[in-house]
Each structure stands twice: as structure tokens, then as C-alpha cells.
Motif scaffolding. Structure first.
Motif, PDB file in Angstrom:
ATOM      1  N   PRO A   1     -25.123  28.394 -24.629  1.00  0.00           N
ATOM      2  CA  PRO A   1     -25.339  27.945 -26.012  1.00  0.00           C
ATOM      3  C   PRO A   1     -24.479  26.734 -26.371  1.00  0.00           C
ATOM      4  N   ILE A   2     -25.021  25.905 -27.251  1.00  0.00           N
ATOM      5  CA  ILE A   2     -24.276  24.698 -27.654  1.00  0.00           C
ATOM      6  C   ILE A   2     -23.913  24.813 -29.135  1.00  0.00           C
ATOM      7  N   VAL A   3     -22.604  24.780 -29.380  1.00  0.00           N
ATOM      8  CA  VAL A   3     -22.075  24.785 -30.750  1.00  0.00           C
ATOM      9  C   VAL A   3     -21.639  23.360 -31.054  1.00  0.00           C
ATOM     10  N   THR A   4     -22.118  22.821 -32.166  1.00  0.00           N
ATOM     11  CA  THR A   4     -21.658  21.473 -32.538  1.00  0.00           C
ATOM     12  C   THR A   4     -20.759  21.528 -33.765  1.00  0.00           C
ATOM     13  N   TYR A   5     -19.657  20.838 -33.641  1.00  0.00           N
ATOM     14  CA  TYR A   5     -18.794  20.617 -34.798  1.00  0.00           C
ATOM     15  C   TYR A   5     -19.649  19.893 -35.840  1.00  0.00           C
ATOM     16  N   VAL A   6     -19.403  20.168 -37.105  1.00  0.00           N
ATOM     17  CA  VAL A   6     -20.233  19.580 -38.165  1.00  0.00           C
ATOM     18  C   VAL A   6     -20.083  18.047 -38.212  1.00  0.00           C
ATOM     19  N   ASN A   7     -19.016  17.529 -37.604  1.00  0.00           N
ATOM     20  CA  ASN A   7     -18.795  16.070 -37.548  1.00  0.00           C
ATOM     21  C   ASN A   7     -19.722  15.420 -36.519  1.00  0.00           C
TER      22      ASN A   7
ATOM     23  N   LYS B   1     -27.173  17.465 -34.287  1.00  0.00           N
ATOM     24  CA  LYS B   1     -27.248  18.874 -34.726  1.00  0.00           C
ATOM     25  C   LYS B   1     -28.605  19.480 -34.344  1.00  0.00           C
ATOM     26  N   ALA B   2     -29.653  18.650 -34.444  1.00  0.00           N
ATOM     27  CA  ALA B   2     -31.007  19.145 -34.157  1.00  0.00           C
ATOM     28  C   ALA B   2     -31.140  19.630 -32.714  1.00  0.00           C
ATOM     29  N   GLU B   3     -30.296  19.139 -31.826  1.00  0.00           N
ATOM     30  CA  GLU B   3     -30.366  19.532 -30.411  1.00  0.00           C
ATOM     31  C   GLU B   3     -29.485  20.742 -30.102  1.00  0.00           C
ATOM     32  N   CYS B   4     -28.737  21.213 -31.098  1.00  0.00           N
ATOM     33  CA  CYS B   4     -27.743  22.271 -30.840  1.00  0.00           C
ATOM     34  C   CYS B   4     -28.184  23.608 -31.431  1.00  0.00           C
ATOM     35  N   ASP B   5     -27.505  24.684 -31.022  1.00  0.00           N
ATOM     36  CA  ASP B   5     -27.899  26.024 -31.481  1.00  0.00           C
ATOM     37  C   ASP B   5     -27.305  26.360 -32.838  1.00  0.00           C
ATOM     38  N   ILE B   6     -26.107  25.932 -33.075  1.00  0.00           N
ATOM     39  CA  ILE B   6     -25.415  26.303 -34.322  1.00  0.00           C
ATOM     40  C   ILE B   6     -24.289  25.299 -34.571  1.00  0.00           C
ATOM     41  N   CYS B   7     -23.941  25.129 -35.842  1.00  0.00           N
ATOM     42  CA  CYS B   7     -22.813  24.253 -36.205  1.00  0.00           C
ATOM     43  C   CYS B   7     -21.548  25.079 -36.391  1.00  0.00           C
ATOM     44  N   CYS B   8     -20.421  24.390 -36.440  1.00  0.00           N
ATOM     45  CA  CYS B   8     -19.179  25.030 -36.864  1.00  0.00           C
ATOM     46  C   CYS B   8     -18.332  23.968 -37.549  1.00  0.00           C
ATOM     47  N   THR B   9     -17.315  24.417 -38.273  1.00  0.00           N
ATOM     48  CA  THR B   9     -16.314  23.489 -38.795  1.00  0.00           C
ATOM     49  C   THR B   9     -14.973  23.947 -38.237  1.00  0.00           C
ATOM     50  N   SER B  10     -13.922  23.230 -38.590  1.00  0.00           N
ATOM     51  CA  SER B  10     -12.618  23.623 -38.037  1.00  0.00           C
ATOM     52  C   SER B  10     -12.161  24.959 -38.630  1.00  0.00           C
TER      53      SER B  10
ATOM     54  N   LYS C   1     -34.896  21.017 -37.613  1.00  0.00           N
ATOM     55  CA  LYS C   1     -34.091  21.631 -36.534  1.00  0.00           C
ATOM     56  C   LYS C   1     -32.604  21.610 -36.866  1.00  0.00           C
ATOM     57  N   ALA C   2     -32.152  20.490 -37.424  1.00  0.00           N
ATOM     58  CA  ALA C   2     -30.720  20.380 -37.757  1.00  0.00           C
ATOM     59  C   ALA C   2     -30.350  21.379 -38.853  1.00  0.00           C
ATOM     60  N   ARG C   3     -31.261  21.576 -39.810  1.00  0.00           N
ATOM     61  CA  ARG C   3     -31.005  22.514 -40.916  1.00  0.00           C
ATOM     62  C   ARG C   3     -30.786  23.927 -40.381  1.00  0.00           C
ATOM     63  N   ARG C   4     -31.568  24.284 -39.371  1.00  0.00           N
ATOM     64  CA  ARG C   4     -31.406  25.627 -38.792  1.00  0.00           C
ATOM     65  C   ARG C   4     -29.980  25.828 -38.287  1.00  0.00           C
ATOM     66  N   ALA C   5     -29.456  24.790 -37.601  1.00  0.00           N
ATOM     67  CA  ALA C   5     -28.093  24.890 -37.039  1.00  0.00           C
ATOM     68  C   ALA C   5     -27.053  25.013 -38.155  1.00  0.00           C
TER      69      ALA C   5
END
Ligand code: 13P
Ligand code: SF4
Length: 360
Positions: free
Chosen positions: A167-173, A179-188, A347-351
């Protein structure tokens, strides 16, 4: 993604002026003068910043703050102010203040018709993703971020091929296209929680190498990092921290997880910008250094005059593009509107939504 790069899925509508521009395109006429009546009216707002804004500066700020607050009411607008905004923006025109996660949550909740993002571009894009039918404005479209610029959607697709099933987690930055290519976002503030929520033995956490390394110290999940860095936080060093400790007995060192590992190792506490602020407000150390962007210390100092701030801080050139004048013009001329390609946005909204749900 660099703004305007071939990878960018966003378009910036520079907006037609709602009102004709006066001569001198880049200069605005101060909407009000600093009269004795205005000074009295604005006294409660000055109270909020009097420890960090001089009376001379207030003469310049007060009229435009009043004009912005009036325009906000007229346009049913809210200003989301990141913790790195300067104090006159943060305390005097910001309706919601906070770290990236707090601002994303406010963006999801707001009833306003217009959102002005007093922050950088990826934050405005996140607000747009969560409010596709609202107008989202960024006062300066060039307010980017070195982390967001460090990775493209093509890079993420290549990571999918190189690490199948991870799975790919992307920092919100990051850009919406990433983001659209990733599974979920995160922040610090929620990165550890998000990584662990996936129930996977290995996770890619992109693009901040130092945040990934920090998260690795807090979890048994194997973290695979990208090589992106924040141009502000990467400049701090462990030696600098040791030198400050030696020079300032009793100093507490509070660091953001975008700092290099030797800085984090030297710190008394590490957390998101909101967590750093909470730490100072709760612990009230006599002397503290916030190892992060400069303006945050001023914003906390405005509310904690009993705490001494040691300030070897670095400025974020992107955050500092946002000024009272540009916020005023954004509201007056309805610019610069942030839009995201609908296919990318879905897609990005989902993440982003997955992150917001996982971090309630
Ligand atoms: P926070 O989410 O901690 O506010 O960080 C955002 C950021 O850009 C820090 O450099
Ligand atoms: Fe990006 Fe760093 Fe500026 Fe935050 S401080 S917006 S991570 S460049």
C-alpha cells in the motif's frame, strides 16, 4: 509536482476582477485610513497580537484587516489559516487555524460559499477536493512546497510496479495528481495511525524521507521511504541543537517530524505543528525553541507571553507569499481559483476522505 509542470492536473483560473482595477496593477489602495475611530474599533484584535506586532505595524495592518473581515461577511467566505501564517493573518483574519489535518477537517465541515486558503497550494487543493462545489481561492498561486515538488504521478506508478501489493500512503504535502495514485493520505499528526490502520507488513510512505524515518521509530510496520525533503526543515542540524542546549540552560527543544533524524534525536518532543503548539501551551516551559517555520513561534508567543522563545528558525518562502494584501485582493477579485481535473479529483478525494475517516 512543480506548479505548472507537465504533470500538473490542476488549472489555475486567474479570475476576472469583480471590480475594475485601479492604476498600478500590483498595488492596492488602502481601503480605509487608520483613524482614531478605527484604532478604537480594532483594539480587541490588537489585544490578540500586541506581544508580537508593534504599534507602528498595526497602523498598516488594522485598515486592511477590517476590510478583509468585511469582505468575508459580504462573500460568505472563511479563511483557513495554517500555523505558519504571520500573526496578523493567523490571529486577525483566520477563521480556522491549525495544522494540515485540522484545516482539512474544517474544509470538510464548512458551510461557507468561498474558502480562502491562507497556506500553500497543496492545502488549497485538499480543500477543493473536499468541497468540489465551492469556490476555493489561494491568494498566491505560486505558494508551492518542496515536498509536493519532489514526486510526480509517474513516480508513484513506477513505485506500484516496483513494490507490487504494497500500500502507498502519501503525506498530504503532495499534488492532487499524486494523491490520486495513492491508497490513503496522512499528515504529520496521524501518520503512525494511518500506516498501522492498513494492517500490512510493509507500507510505502511518500514523499518525505524524514517523516518516514520518524514513523519507522514508532511502528513495527516496515516503512519504505521516498527521497523528498522539506527545504525549511532539512536545514536544521543536530549540532545546531546541541550548541543551543549548551548556550541556553533549561532550553526545551520541540521539533517537527520533517526535520532530519539527528535533530529529532536531540529534541524533547516531536509532533505536528498543532502538537508542538499544544505541548508549549500545556507544559509552559520557561524557554523553548520550536524547530520549524519562524512564524509559528510568533503565533504561539502572542498567546504565551510567559514563555521565552529562542528563534533560530527558518522561513518557508512559499508560506511567506501569503500576505494581508493578497488575501484582500483574493476576496475582492475572486482570485486565484483552484480547480482540479474531475477524474483526478475523484481518486484523490478518496485518499483524503479515507484519512479524515481514519483520524476522527
Ligand atoms: P503540519 O501538518 O504539521 O501543519 O505540517 C505542514 C507543513 O507543511 C509543515 O512544513
Ligand atoms: Fe512545504 Fe516545508 Fe514549506 Fe511546509 S515548510 S510548506 S513542507 S516547504
Amino acid at each position: 509536482m512543480a506548479l505548472g509542470s507537465a504533470h500538473s492536473a490542476l488549472t489555475l483560473d486567474r479570475g476576472d476582477a469583480c471590480a475594475p482595477r485601479s492604476r498600478g496593477e500590483d498595488r492596492i489602495t488602502p481601503p480605509l485610513a487608520f483613524t482614531p475611530a478605527l484604532r478604537r474599533e480594532m483594539e480587541p484584535l490588537y489585544e490578540r497580537v500586541k506581544h508580537v506586532v508593534t504599534p507602528m505595524e498595526w497602523v498598516h495592518y488594522a485598515p486592511i484587516i477590517k476590510a478583509i473581515n468585511e469582505l468575508k461577511r459580504e462573500r460568505n467566505a472563511v479563511i483557513l489559516a495554517h500555523n505558519y501564517m504571520t500573526p496578523e493573518i493567523f490571529h486577525c483574519v483566520g477563521d480556522f487555524r491549525g495544522d494540515s489535518l485540522q484545516l482539512a477537517k474544517e474544509a470538510a465541515r464548512t458551510e461557507a460559499s468561498v474558502i480562502v486558503q491562507a497556506g500553500v497550494h497543496f492545502m488549497a487543493e485538499t480543500s477543493k477536493l473536499l468541497n468540489p462545489d465551492k469556490t476555493v481561492l489561494i491568494p498566491d498561486p505560486l505558494a508551492g512546497c518542496s515536498l509536493a515538488a519532489s514526486i510526480t504521478p509517474e513516480d508513484v506508478r513506477a513505485l506500484r510496479v516496483a513494490y507490487p501489493g504494497v500500500p502507498i500512503v502519501t503525506y498530504v504535502n503532495t499534488s492532487a495528481a499524486v494523491k490520486a495514485e495513492c491508497d490513503i493520505c496522512c499528515t504529520s499528526s496521524n501518520a503512525v495511525k494511518i500506516v498501522e490502520s492498513l494492517g500490512a507488513p510493509r507500507v510505502l510512505l511518500i514523499p518525505d524521507e524524514y517523516l518516514a524515518k520518524y514513523v519507522q521509530t514508532k511502528t513495527k510496520v516496515e516503512i519504505i521511504a521516498w527521497k523528498g525533503h522539506c527545504e525549511v526543515h532539512e536545514r536544521f542540524t543536530g549540532e545546531e541543537m546541541e550548541a543551543m542546549r549548551a548556550a541556553e540552560p533549561g532550553l526545551k527543544i520541540i521539533a517537527h517530524p520533517e526535520c532530519p533524524p539527528d535533530v529529532i534525536n536531540a529534541a524533547d518532543f516531536t509532533g505536528s505543528t498543532a502538537a508542538m503548539i499544544d505541548w508549549v501551551k500545556t507544559k509552559r516551559p520557561p524557554k523553548v525553541v520550536l524547530v520549524t517555520e519562524c512564524s509559528m513561534a510568533s503565533n504561539v508567543a502572542a498567546e504565551t507571553p510567559d514563555v521565552e522563545f529562542v528563534r533560530p528558525c527558518n522561513l518557508c518562502p512559499h508560506m511567506k507569499r501569503i500576505s494581508l494584501e493578497k488575501i484582500y485582493e483574493a476576496l475582492l477579485y475572486n482570485r486565484y481559483e483552484v480547480t482540479v481535473d474531475p477524474t483526478v479529483a475523484e481518486k484523490a478525494r478518496r485518499a483524503v476522505e479515507r484519512m479524515v475517516e481514519a483520524s476522527v
